[in-house]
Motif scaffolding. Structure first.
Motif, PDB file in Angstrom:
ATOM      1  N   GLU A  25     -12.983  -2.638   0.694  1.00 26.12           N
ATOM      2  CA  GLU A  25     -13.570  -3.886   0.030  1.00 26.12           C
ATOM      3  C   GLU A  25     -12.961  -4.894  -1.536  1.00 26.12           C
ATOM      4  OE1 GLU A  25     -17.730  -3.887   2.101  1.00 26.12           O
ATOM      5  OE2 GLU A  25     -17.973  -3.665   0.268  1.00 26.12           O
ATOM      6  N   LEU A  26     -12.790  -6.131  -0.568  1.00 29.01           N
ATOM      7  CA  LEU A  26     -11.803  -6.921  -2.084  1.00 29.01           C
ATOM      8  C   LEU A  26     -13.415  -8.070  -2.320  1.00 29.01           C
ATOM      9  CD1 LEU A  26      -8.964  -7.821  -0.384  1.00 29.01           C
ATOM     10  CD2 LEU A  26      -9.487  -5.945  -1.844  1.00 29.01           C
ATOM     11  N   ALA A  27     -13.217  -8.566  -3.333  1.00 27.65           N
ATOM     12  CA  ALA A  27     -13.977 -10.149  -3.817  1.00 27.65           C
ATOM     13  C   ALA A  27     -12.834 -11.165  -5.007  1.00 27.65           C
ATOM     14  CB  ALA A  27     -15.308 -10.030  -4.640  1.00 27.65           C
ATOM     15  N   THR A  62      -8.902 -13.029 -10.425  1.00 25.25           N
ATOM     16  CA  THR A  62      -9.071 -11.912 -10.670  1.00 25.25           C
ATOM     17  C   THR A  62      -9.691 -11.675  -9.230  1.00 25.25           C
ATOM     18  OG1 THR A  62     -10.978 -10.678 -11.775  1.00 25.25           O
ATOM     19  CG2 THR A  62      -8.968 -10.980 -13.219  1.00 25.25           C
ATOM     20  N   ILE A  63      -9.202 -10.128  -8.933  1.00 25.92           N
ATOM     21  CA  ILE A  63      -9.968  -9.552  -7.996  1.00 25.92           C
ATOM     22  C   ILE A  63     -10.500  -8.562  -8.049  1.00 25.92           C
ATOM     23  CG2 ILE A  63      -8.986  -9.182  -5.016  1.00 25.92           C
ATOM     24  CD1 ILE A  63      -6.931 -11.262  -5.489  1.00 25.92           C
ATOM     25  N   ALA A  64     -12.072  -8.330  -6.897  1.00 28.60           N
ATOM     26  CA  ALA A  64     -12.444  -6.398  -7.089  1.00 28.60           C
ATOM     27  C   ALA A  64     -12.543  -6.103  -6.292  1.00 28.60           C
ATOM     28  CB  ALA A  64     -13.931  -6.361  -7.774  1.00 28.60           C
ATOM     29  N   PRO A 106     -18.010   2.857  -8.823  1.00 28.16           N
ATOM     30  CA  PRO A 106     -16.908   1.753  -9.577  1.00 28.16           C
ATOM     31  C   PRO A 106     -16.016   0.749  -8.989  1.00 28.16           C
ATOM     32  CG  PRO A 106     -16.024   4.027  -9.249  1.00 28.16           C
ATOM     33  CD  PRO A 106     -17.639   4.276  -8.853  1.00 28.16           C
ATOM     34  N   LYS A 107     -15.514  -0.056  -9.632  1.00 28.54           N
ATOM     35  CA  LYS A 107     -15.212  -0.755  -9.188  1.00 28.54           C
ATOM     36  C   LYS A 107     -13.571  -0.650  -9.510  1.00 28.54           C
ATOM     37  CE  LYS A 107     -18.677  -2.876  -7.259  1.00 28.54           C
ATOM     38  NZ  LYS A 107     -20.067  -1.719  -8.174  1.00 28.54           N
ATOM     39  N   LEU A 108     -12.270  -1.668  -8.584  1.00 32.11           N
ATOM     40  CA  LEU A 108     -10.996  -1.913  -9.721  1.00 32.11           C
ATOM     41  C   LEU A 108     -10.961  -2.806  -9.941  1.00 32.11           C
ATOM     42  CD1 LEU A 108      -8.036  -0.583 -10.779  1.00 32.11           C
ATOM     43  CD2 LEU A 108      -7.322  -0.887  -8.054  1.00 32.11           C
ATOM     44  N   VAL A 109     -10.756  -4.031 -11.006  1.00 29.99           N
ATOM     45  CA  VAL A 109      -9.966  -5.548 -11.287  1.00 29.99           C
ATOM     46  C   VAL A 109      -8.545  -5.698 -11.210  1.00 29.99           C
ATOM     47  CG1 VAL A 109     -10.894  -6.863 -12.384  1.00 29.99           C
ATOM     48  CG2 VAL A 109     -12.193  -5.973 -11.793  1.00 29.99           C
ATOM     49  N   THR A 130      -5.488  -8.120 -11.067  1.00 30.97           N
ATOM     50  CA  THR A 130      -4.926  -9.583 -11.191  1.00 30.97           C
ATOM     51  C   THR A 130      -4.168 -10.041  -9.545  1.00 30.97           C
ATOM     52  OG1 THR A 130      -2.458  -9.045 -11.488  1.00 30.97           O
ATOM     53  CG2 THR A 130      -3.938  -9.877 -13.936  1.00 30.97           C
ATOM     54  N   PRO A 131      -3.871 -11.076  -9.081  1.00 25.92           N
ATOM     55  CA  PRO A 131      -3.210 -11.000  -8.076  1.00 25.92           C
ATOM     56  C   PRO A 131      -2.494 -10.645  -7.930  1.00 25.92           C
ATOM     57  CG  PRO A 131      -4.312 -13.716  -8.585  1.00 25.92           C
ATOM     58  CD  PRO A 131      -4.808 -12.628  -9.445  1.00 25.92           C
ATOM     59  N   ARG A 132      -0.765 -10.857  -8.705  1.00 22.97           N
ATOM     60  CA  ARG A 132      -0.237 -10.329  -8.663  1.00 22.97           C
ATOM     61  C   ARG A 132       0.042  -8.211  -8.524  1.00 22.97           C
ATOM     62  NH1 ARG A 132       4.998 -10.761  -7.666  1.00 22.97           N
ATOM     63  NH2 ARG A 132       6.653  -9.360  -7.742  1.00 22.97           N
ATOM     64  N   ALA A 133      -1.060  -7.949  -9.657  1.00 21.97           N
ATOM     65  CA  ALA A 133      -0.744  -6.817  -9.710  1.00 21.97           C
ATOM     66  C   ALA A 133      -1.692  -6.015  -8.618  1.00 21.97           C
ATOM     67  CB  ALA A 133      -1.537  -5.803 -10.691  1.00 21.97           C
ATOM     68  N   LEU A 134      -2.374  -6.526  -7.855  1.00 21.27           N
ATOM     69  CA  LEU A 134      -2.640  -6.530  -6.078  1.00 21.27           C
ATOM     70  C   LEU A 134      -1.778  -6.186  -5.399  1.00 21.27           C
ATOM     71  CD1 LEU A 134      -5.147  -6.082  -4.251  1.00 21.27           C
ATOM     72  CD2 LEU A 134      -5.633  -8.474  -4.160  1.00 21.27           C
ATOM     73  N   HIS A 135      -0.941  -7.622  -5.619  1.00 19.77           N
ATOM     74  CA  HIS A 135       0.218  -7.428  -4.475  1.00 19.77           C
ATOM     75  C   HIS A 135       1.278  -6.699  -5.041  1.00 19.77           C
ATOM     76  CE1 HIS A 135       4.046  -9.364  -2.418  1.00 19.77           C
ATOM     77  NE2 HIS A 135       4.252  -9.131  -3.816  1.00 19.77           N
ATOM     78  N   ASP A 136       1.316  -5.940  -6.220  1.00 19.19           N
ATOM     79  CA  ASP A 136       2.191  -4.825  -6.500  1.00 19.19           C
ATOM     80  C   ASP A 136       1.686  -3.408  -5.947  1.00 19.19           C
ATOM     81  OD1 ASP A 136       4.037  -6.710  -7.094  1.00 19.19           O
ATOM     82  OD2 ASP A 136       3.255  -6.398  -9.256  1.00 19.19           O
ATOM     83  N   LEU A 137       0.352  -3.450  -6.287  1.00 17.67           N
ATOM     84  CA  LEU A 137      -0.071  -2.484  -5.177  1.00 17.67           C
ATOM     85  C   LEU A 137       0.020  -2.090  -3.973  1.00 17.67           C
ATOM     86  CD1 LEU A 137      -2.217   0.371  -5.702  1.00 17.67           C
ATOM     87  CD2 LEU A 137      -3.958  -1.126  -5.228  1.00 17.67           C
ATOM     88  N   THR A 138      -0.440  -3.343  -3.620  1.00 18.71           N
ATOM     89  CA  THR A 138      -0.612  -3.620  -2.315  1.00 18.71           C
ATOM     90  C   THR A 138       1.853  -2.903  -1.312  1.00 18.71           C
ATOM     91  OG1 THR A 138       0.238  -5.689  -1.930  1.00 18.71           O
ATOM     92  CG2 THR A 138      -2.344  -4.704  -1.081  1.00 18.71           C
ATOM     93  N   ARG A 139       1.962  -3.136  -1.947  1.00 20.41           N
ATOM     94  CA  ARG A 139       2.959  -3.138  -1.942  1.00 20.41           C
ATOM     95  C   ARG A 139       3.481  -1.947  -1.610  1.00 20.41           C
ATOM     96  NH1 ARG A 139       6.247  -5.642  -5.906  1.00 20.41           N
ATOM     97  NH2 ARG A 139       7.120  -4.106  -6.694  1.00 20.41           N
ATOM     98  N   VAL A 140       3.207  -1.068  -3.129  1.00 21.15           N
ATOM     99  CA  VAL A 140       3.172   0.271  -3.792  1.00 21.15           C
ATOM    100  C   VAL A 140       2.952   1.114  -2.328  1.00 21.15           C
ATOM    101  CG1 VAL A 140       2.958   2.448  -4.624  1.00 21.15           C
ATOM    102  CG2 VAL A 140       4.521   0.073  -6.371  1.00 21.15           C
ATOM    103  N   LEU A 141       2.129   1.733  -1.658  1.00 18.54           N
ATOM    104  CA  LEU A 141       0.911   1.432  -0.937  1.00 18.54           C
ATOM    105  C   LEU A 141       1.812   1.618   0.265  1.00 18.54           C
ATOM    106  CD1 LEU A 141      -2.616   0.861  -2.002  1.00 18.54           C
ATOM    107  CD2 LEU A 141      -1.057   3.263  -2.222  1.00 18.54           C
ATOM    108  N   LYS A 142       2.224   0.122   1.248  1.00 20.73           N
ATOM    109  CA  LYS A 142       2.922   0.013   1.998  1.00 20.73           C
ATOM    110  C   LYS A 142       4.521   0.971   2.023  1.00 20.73           C
ATOM    111  CE  LYS A 142       1.953  -4.343   3.370  1.00 20.73           C
ATOM    112  NZ  LYS A 142       2.368  -5.485   3.495  1.00 20.73           N
ATOM    113  N   ASN A 143       4.864   1.461   0.799  1.00 20.26           N
ATOM    114  CA  ASN A 143       6.011   1.810   1.019  1.00 20.26           C
ATOM    115  C   ASN A 143       5.296   3.620   0.873  1.00 20.26           C
ATOM    116  OD1 ASN A 143       8.029  -0.504   1.392  1.00 20.26           O
ATOM    117  ND2 ASN A 143       7.498  -0.218  -0.503  1.00 20.26           N
TER     118      ASN A 143
END
Length: 61
Positions: A23-25, A30-32, A42-45, A47-60
């Motif tokens: 889930e995201l908020a 920032t995005i949690a 626990p929550k991971l918080v 930045t939008p850019r860091a979330l974008h980078d994380l999803t790109r890494v996970l997709k690959n």
């Protein structure tokens, strides 16, 4: 001052496998991220850019 209350939503990339959901908020600039099975855990918080980078890494991976 009002408390910072997060409105959580299921991530579009979450699995439909019996409740394995992320889930995201949005929290200001920032995005949690949290596990829907453990909403008080626990929550991971990020930045939008860091979330974008994380999803790109996970997709690959």
């Amino acid at each position: 001052m009002a408390p910072n209350i997060a409105t959580w939503r299921k991530a579009s990339y979450s699995s439909g496998n019996g409740g394995n959901c992320v889930e995201l908020a949005r929290l200001g600039n920032t995005i949690a991220i949290r596990d829907s099975k453990n909403p008080d855990g626990p929550k991971l918080v990020l930045t939008p850019r860091a979330l974008h980078d994380l999803t790109r890494v996970l997709k690959n991976s």
